[in-house]
Structure formats: structure tokens, C-alpha cells
Design a protein around this motif. Structure first.
Motif, short mmCIF file in Angstrom:
data_model
loop_
_atom_site.label_atom_id
_atom_site.label_comp_id
_atom_site.label_asym_id
_atom_site.label_seq_id
_atom_site.Cartn_x
_atom_site.Cartn_y
_atom_site.Cartn_z
N LEU A 138 0.17 -1.03 0.18
CA LEU A 138 0.19 -0.70 0.16
C LEU A 138 0.75 1.09 0.46
CD1 LEU A 138 -2.42 -1.21 2.84
CD2 LEU A 138 -2.59 -1.26 0.31
N GLY A 139 2.27 1.28 0.52
CA GLY A 139 2.84 2.29 0.19
C GLY A 139 2.35 3.17 1.53
N ILE A 140 2.37 2.29 2.14
CA ILE A 140 1.74 3.25 3.35
C ILE A 140 2.56 3.30 5.23
CG2 ILE A 140 -0.59 4.14 2.76
CD1 ILE A 140 -1.69 2.41 4.71
N LYS A 141 2.82 3.63 6.02
CA LYS A 141 4.06 2.79 7.11
C LYS A 141 3.34 3.12 8.26
CE LYS A 141 8.41 4.48 4.93
NZ LYS A 141 9.92 5.18 5.90
N ASP A 142 1.88 3.67 8.53
CA ASP A 142 0.79 4.24 9.54
C ASP A 142 -0.35 4.36 8.66
OD1 ASP A 142 0.17 4.31 11.91
OD2 ASP A 142 1.78 6.12 12.37
N ASP A 143 -1.45 3.95 10.35
CA ASP A 143 -2.48 4.63 9.66
C ASP A 143 -2.90 4.25 11.24
OD1 ASP A 143 -4.34 5.33 7.12
OD2 ASP A 143 -5.22 4.03 8.65
N LYS A 144 -4.45 5.48 11.40
CA LYS A 144 -4.78 4.58 12.18
C LYS A 144 -5.73 3.57 12.83
CE LYS A 144 -9.06 7.06 10.74
NZ LYS A 144 -10.28 8.45 10.47
N LEU A 145 -6.02 2.97 11.86
CA LEU A 145 -6.91 1.68 11.66
C LEU A 145 -5.69 1.02 11.74
CD1 LEU A 145 -8.80 1.62 8.69
CD2 LEU A 145 -9.14 2.24 10.72
N PHE A 146 -4.27 1.15 12.12
CA PHE A 146 -3.08 0.08 12.36
C PHE A 146 -3.19 -0.25 13.60
CE2 PHE A 146 0.77 0.46 9.15
CZ PHE A 146 -0.45 1.13 8.67
N GLY A 147 -3.99 0.39 14.82
CA GLY A 147 -3.96 -0.08 15.81
C GLY A 147 -4.91 -1.21 16.50
N SER A 148 -5.90 -1.41 15.56
CA SER A 148 -7.19 -2.14 15.48
C SER A 148 -6.57 -3.65 15.06
CB SER A 148 -8.11 -1.82 14.87
OG SER A 148 -8.73 -0.27 15.35
N GLU A 193 -5.48 -0.51 -4.24
CA GLU A 193 -5.23 -0.08 -4.01
C GLU A 193 -5.12 1.39 -2.73
OE1 GLU A 193 -3.84 1.41 -8.11
OE2 GLU A 193 -3.59 -0.80 -8.70
N GLU A 194 -6.39 1.45 -2.95
CA GLU A 194 -6.82 2.39 -2.05
C GLU A 194 -6.33 1.86 -0.49
OE1 GLU A 194 -7.92 6.09 -0.43
OE2 GLU A 194 -7.52 5.61 -2.59
N PRO A 195 -5.99 2.44 0.35
CA PRO A 195 -5.15 2.18 1.73
C PRO A 195 -6.37 1.85 2.13
CG PRO A 195 -3.63 3.82 1.07
CD PRO A 195 -4.97 3.74 -0.09
N LYS A 196 -7.51 2.72 2.21
CA LYS A 196 -8.61 2.76 3.52
C LYS A 196 -8.98 1.07 3.14
CE LYS A 196 -7.83 6.41 5.13
NZ LYS A 196 -7.18 6.33 7.34
N VAL A 197 -9.49 0.95 2.03
CA VAL A 197 -10.09 0.15 1.03
C VAL A 197 -9.47 -1.46 2.26
CG1 VAL A 197 -11.65 -1.07 -0.13
CG2 VAL A 197 -11.12 1.66 -0.14
N ALA A 198 -8.16 -1.20 1.71
CA ALA A 198 -8.03 -2.67 1.92
C ALA A 198 -7.46 -3.13 3.81
CB ALA A 198 -6.73 -2.34 1.47
N GLY A 229 -10.67 -3.79 4.62
CA GLY A 229 -11.29 -5.31 4.03
C GLY A 229 -10.52 -6.43 5.16
N LEU A 230 -9.28 -5.82 5.62
CA LEU A 230 -7.93 -6.85 6.31
C LEU A 230 -8.88 -6.94 7.59
CD1 LEU A 230 -5.77 -8.52 7.26
CD2 LEU A 230 -4.62 -6.27 7.34
N ILE A 231 -9.06 -5.70 8.21
CA ILE A 231 -10.04 -5.25 8.91
C ILE A 231 -11.56 -6.44 9.56
CG2 ILE A 231 -11.48 -4.31 11.04
CD1 ILE A 231 -9.41 -2.21 10.57
N GLU A 232 -11.74 -6.88 8.03
CA GLU A 232 -13.05 -6.98 7.99
C GLU A 232 -12.57 -9.27 8.22
OE1 GLU A 232 -17.08 -7.64 5.47
OE2 GLU A 232 -15.63 -6.47 5.13
#
Length: 495
Positions: free
Chosen positions: A399-409, A432-437, A440-443
Motif C-alpha cells: 500500500l505504500g503507507i507506514k502508519d494509519d489510525k486503523l493500524f491499532g485495531s 490499491e486504496e489504503p482505506k479500502v484494503a 477489508g483486512l479488519i473485516e
């Protein structure tokens, strides 16, 4: 001139002389056949042929077969690499092709076909090479392949002392400059290794592993390469054995690819289905090159001799019944555990240098302890389920991201749910959209967690029912016992 012609004998005189000489030769031959034993006649004929050859034949031929004793002939391998670079106008044929499916436009590769002739010049010598391949009658015996090098007899010593070391050095330089790696698989029908271009993208930078573990592996590999003199001083073969174990999908194959890319070593992927017996195994393994990786995947499934011999026979048979049929019978019964161990850590392990041997398995507990001891599998690496650190590496890669508020969950879910890096990567590839991916992983993780909880509830309910059934059974047995005792008492009382 006329006087000279008159002095020459007539044709009839020459014919009569020839007939007399022929008759005399036949008479001598008959006498020799009668008086001289056959072995003596053959010996005289051989010596006469050698004498004629010495005076009238000035050529000498070196024969270089592909195998020397019980190992690959290194001069043959050097010639295979060197001679395609010497193809010129005088060459009558050339074998060309490409084995890189990822790049159809890649430059073609050259090889030497049978019956090809190549001429080479070296320090004033004219050398003639030819390649031959003779098909054997037995299907399990490889074709006999050899080079013939013809030179003048006066140049024989110079060829041995200067030319052969020269082509060996040139061949090694060519191999060192190769940018691509090869992965080799053993062809049982042809009894030889077949190679393909290996371009796996996995590196230590992309592996979803704990940083400390990755650093440990890289440091161990670096130390292995730099300790050639140490291995020689302590009297051990220059090799290193790794055991990668853990559930399926935890990145064992990706780690092998990362090691190959890091070390720039070719891979020899050995499938035990292609091995017939111990002798065949030795020949296969000694034909691998130096600076290479020997990979034996799923060793617990490939061979019954790798199983723990300390286990009771009933347990081993029960484990085999739980596995697919093809895996259980894949290993030739003629191959033994000692045959494998003898190459890994026995006398045959010294046939080659700078080799890495990697075993992979999903069930380490099924392996025989003889396979696990240091010297055979020096480093045991557990490839476990995805951790928060592994997830962060995957999110950076996909995803090309190193941090996000969803990482904690996601971190909290990963600590309570067993999920492989392959499963996490599959979910991250959905969009390819980080939020969507990430959502989806949390679900996906919540679904897996709920399923695990349901299974645990079912197991607990099943266990409760079994306990209740046992309790009822004991109650019934107790009541039956009391009734039987009461009946016996009554009978005694009546009596």
C-alpha cells in the motif's frame, strides 16, 4: 632418357615379382599363425601400429568426459561455458535458445550441439574441439557426453599446464559476471539437471518478518561466506544447513528466494520423487555446483526415512494415514536416511564448497532427530503467523503507507487471531486504496476471530456433552450394579 627406359624392368617382370612377394608374405603369415600364439600376434600388431603412429601421426587428442570418478568433471563444465564464446566462421553449427520467460527479447544464449567442431588459437597453438553425446542402452543411465581436444603432440604438455587453467579461469569469470540466477530441477528421464532463469522479487527488505530475525539471518550468511579458512582449519566442509519450519503460507519459499538473491547463488530444487536409490542420490547431489543452494522442500512429506524413528510404529502409521497418498509413497524405498545424511554431513559432504542446504517442513516434530542436529541443520528458523511488525512491512510494500489510525485495531486482532502473512497480503491486494484494503483486512480478521470463537464454543459444548454422557453412563452402571447386588442379596436371603 631412352637408355634409362630400356633399363627399367618390364611390366610382366614387375607382376611376377609382386606375385612372388605376395606368395612369400602369405607363406610367412601362415607360418606365424601356426607357430605364434594369438595373444602374441595381437601384441606385435599393436606395437607395430603404435610405431607407425609415432612416426607418421603428429596429433594428440584429450578426451574430457562430463563425469570424473563420482563427481562432475570441472574441465568439462569450464569447456561448456568457454567454447560458446569461441564460435567463429570455421564452426559448422551452434545451439541457441533462451530460457527467460519474463523477457522474450533477452539476448539468445549459446551452447554446443553434438558433433560440433570449434577451432581455438592459444599462444601459437591451433586447437580443435569437438563435442559428442552417446546414448546409453539403459534408460536410467545418462548419456555419455564428452569433449575431444586435438592438438599437436609437441603441444601436449603446454595444453595441460597452461591452456586448461586458462579456460577454467575464463569460464569462472564469465559465470561471476552473470546478472541472472538459475533455478535447477532434476530430470529423471534425462538424468541431468535442467535450469531456468530465476527472477523472484523477494528480498530481505520485502520479507514480512521480525527485523531482528532478518538481521540475524543476514549476519549468519555474511559470516558463512567470510569463514572459508575457519572451516578448513577446523576440518569441516564449507557448508551451512538451514531448517525453515512453520505452518503453510508463512513465507518459507519467499525466504529461500531472498537468501538466493542476497547471496547471488543458483538454486537446485530437489524433488525426492526423482531419486531412485542412494547411488542415484549421490550422483545427483555431487553434480551441483559450488556457490549454490540445495533446496529440499516439505521433507516431512517427501520421505518416510525422515520421520522420527523414536516414535512407536502405530503413531507413525497413523500420521501417514492422515497425509495424501502421493506424498506418502513419493520417496523410493531404495533410498535410506543414511544415504541422505552421508551427503549432508558425512564423507560425501566434502565434495563441493560454499554450499547452503535448506530444508523446509510444516511439521518439525515428525522429523528424525538425526536430521535436526547441528552440522546438518545448523540454524532452525521458525516461520510463524503474521505479527504487527510483519503487517507493517506488508502495508509498506503493498500500500505504500507506514502508519494509519486503523493500524491499532489490526494489531489487536493479529495478537488474538492466527493468520499467515500470505493471507494478509492477499487481503491487502484487494484494492490499491489504503482505506479500502485496511477495512477489508479488519473485516477478514473479525470473521476469522468469530469463526475461531465459534469453533471453541462448539468444542466446549461437545466436551460438555461428552462429559455429561460419561456421567450418565457411570450413573446407569452404578444403578445396574446396585440392582444386581440387591438381587443377589434377595437370592441369598431366600436361600
Amino acid at each position: 632418357m631412352a637408355t634409362l627406359l630400356k633399363e627399367l624392368p618390364s611390366f610382366s617382370t614387375l607382376l611376377a615379382a609382386y606375385a612372388s612377394i605376395s606368395a612369400m608374405a602369405m607363406l610367412i603369415r601362415s607360418i606365424l599363425n601356426e607357430m605364434v600364439p594369438e595373444k602374441m600376434r595381437k601384441y606385435i600388431a599393436t606395437k607395430f601400429t603404435e610405431l607407425v603412429s609415432i612416426h607418421f601421426n603428429s596429433d594428440f587428442t584429450f578426451v574430457i568426459e562430463d563425469r570424473w570418478k563420482a563427481a562432475d568433471n570441472q574441465i568439462f563444465r569450464a569447456a561448456e561455458v568457454y567454447l560458446p564464446t569461441r564460435v567463429g566462421p570455421s564452426s559448422d553449427s551452434l545451439l541457441v535458445g533462451s530460457n527467460d520467460p519474463n523477457d522474450p527479447t533477452a539476448p539468445i544464449k549459446r551452447s554446443i550441439p553434438p558433433d560440433c567442431t570449434i577451432t581455438d588459437d592459444f599462444e601459437g597453438m591451433r586447437l580443435k574441439w569437438s563435442f559428442s553425446s552417446i546414448e546409453t542402452k539403459k534408460y536410467y543411465v545418462p548419456n555419455k557426453r564428452f569433449f575431444s581436444l586435438t592438438c599437436k603432440k609437441s603441444d601436449r604438455e603446454k595444453v595441460e599446464k597452461k591452456y586448461f587453467p586458462y579456460i577454467t579461469k575464463i569460464a569462472q569469470d564469465i559465470l561471476n559476471k552473470h546478472e541472472s540466477l538459475n533455478i535447477n530441477t532434476y530430470d529423471q528421464e534425462c538424468s541431468m539437471w535442467e535450469s531456468a532463469v530465476f527472477k523472484h522479487p523477494a528480498t530481505f527488505e520485502t520479507l514480512a518478518m521480525e527485523p531482528e530475525l532478518k538481521q540475524f539471518i543476514m549476519d549468519d550468511l555474511d559470516a558463512f561466506v567470510q569463514r572459508k579458512e575457519f572451516f578448513e582449519n577446523v576440518g569441516r566442509a564449507w557448508k551451512r544447513g538451514y531448517l525453515l519450519y512453520g505452518p503453510p503460507g508463512t513465507g518459507k519459499s519467499s525466504l529461500v528466494a531472498a537468501i538466493a538473491n542476497y547471496m547471488r547463488y543458483d538454486i537446485y530444487d530437489l524433488q525426492f520423487q526423482s531419486v531412485r536409490n542412494d547411488a542415484d542420490l549421490r550422483r545427483i547431489l555431487t553434480s551441483t555446483s559450488n556457490r549454490s543452494i540445495l533446496l529440499i522442500e516439505d521433507i516431512d512429506c517427501s520421505t518416510n526415512v525422515s520421520r522420527d524413528r523414536a516414535k512407536p510404529k502405530e503413531i507413525v502409521e497413523e500420521e501417514e494415514d492422515d497425509e495424501p497418498g502421493p506424498n506418502r509413497s513419493a520417496f523410493d524405498p531404495g533410498v535410506t536416511l543414511s544415504g541422505l545424511l552421508n551427503f549432508i554431513d558425512g564423507l560425501w559432504s566434502s565434495c563441493g564448497n560454499e554450499r547452503i542446504i535448506i530444508f523446509t517442513t510444516n511439521h518439525k516434530d515428525k522429523l528424525d532427530p538425526a536430521l535436526l542436529r547441528p552440522g546438518r541443520m545448523d540454524v532452525h528458523i521458525y516461520m510463524g503467523y503474521c505479527t504487527p511488525a510483519g503487517f507493517r512491512k506488508l502495508s509498506t510494500t503493498y500500500l505504500g503507507i507506514k502508519d494509519d489510525k486503523l493500524f491499532g485495531s489490526i494489531d489487536d486482532l493479529l495478537k488474538s487471531v492466527e493468520v499467515t502473512p500470505a493471507e494478509v497480503a492477499q487481503q491487502l491486494m484487494i484494492s490499491e486504496e489504503p482505506k479500502v484494503a485496511l477495512n477489508g483486512l479488519i473485516e477478514f480478521l473479525n470473521m476469522k476471530k468469530n469463526k475461531v470463537e465459534e469453533n471453541e464454543a462448539e468444542e466446549e459444548e461437545k466436551s460438555s456433552k461428552e462429559k455429561e454422557a460419561k456421567k450418565k453412563k457411570k450413573t446407569v452402571e452404578r444403578q445396574n450394579s446396585m440392582q444386581a447386588a440387591e438381587t443377589d442379596t434377595r437370592c441369598i436371603y431366600l436361600t
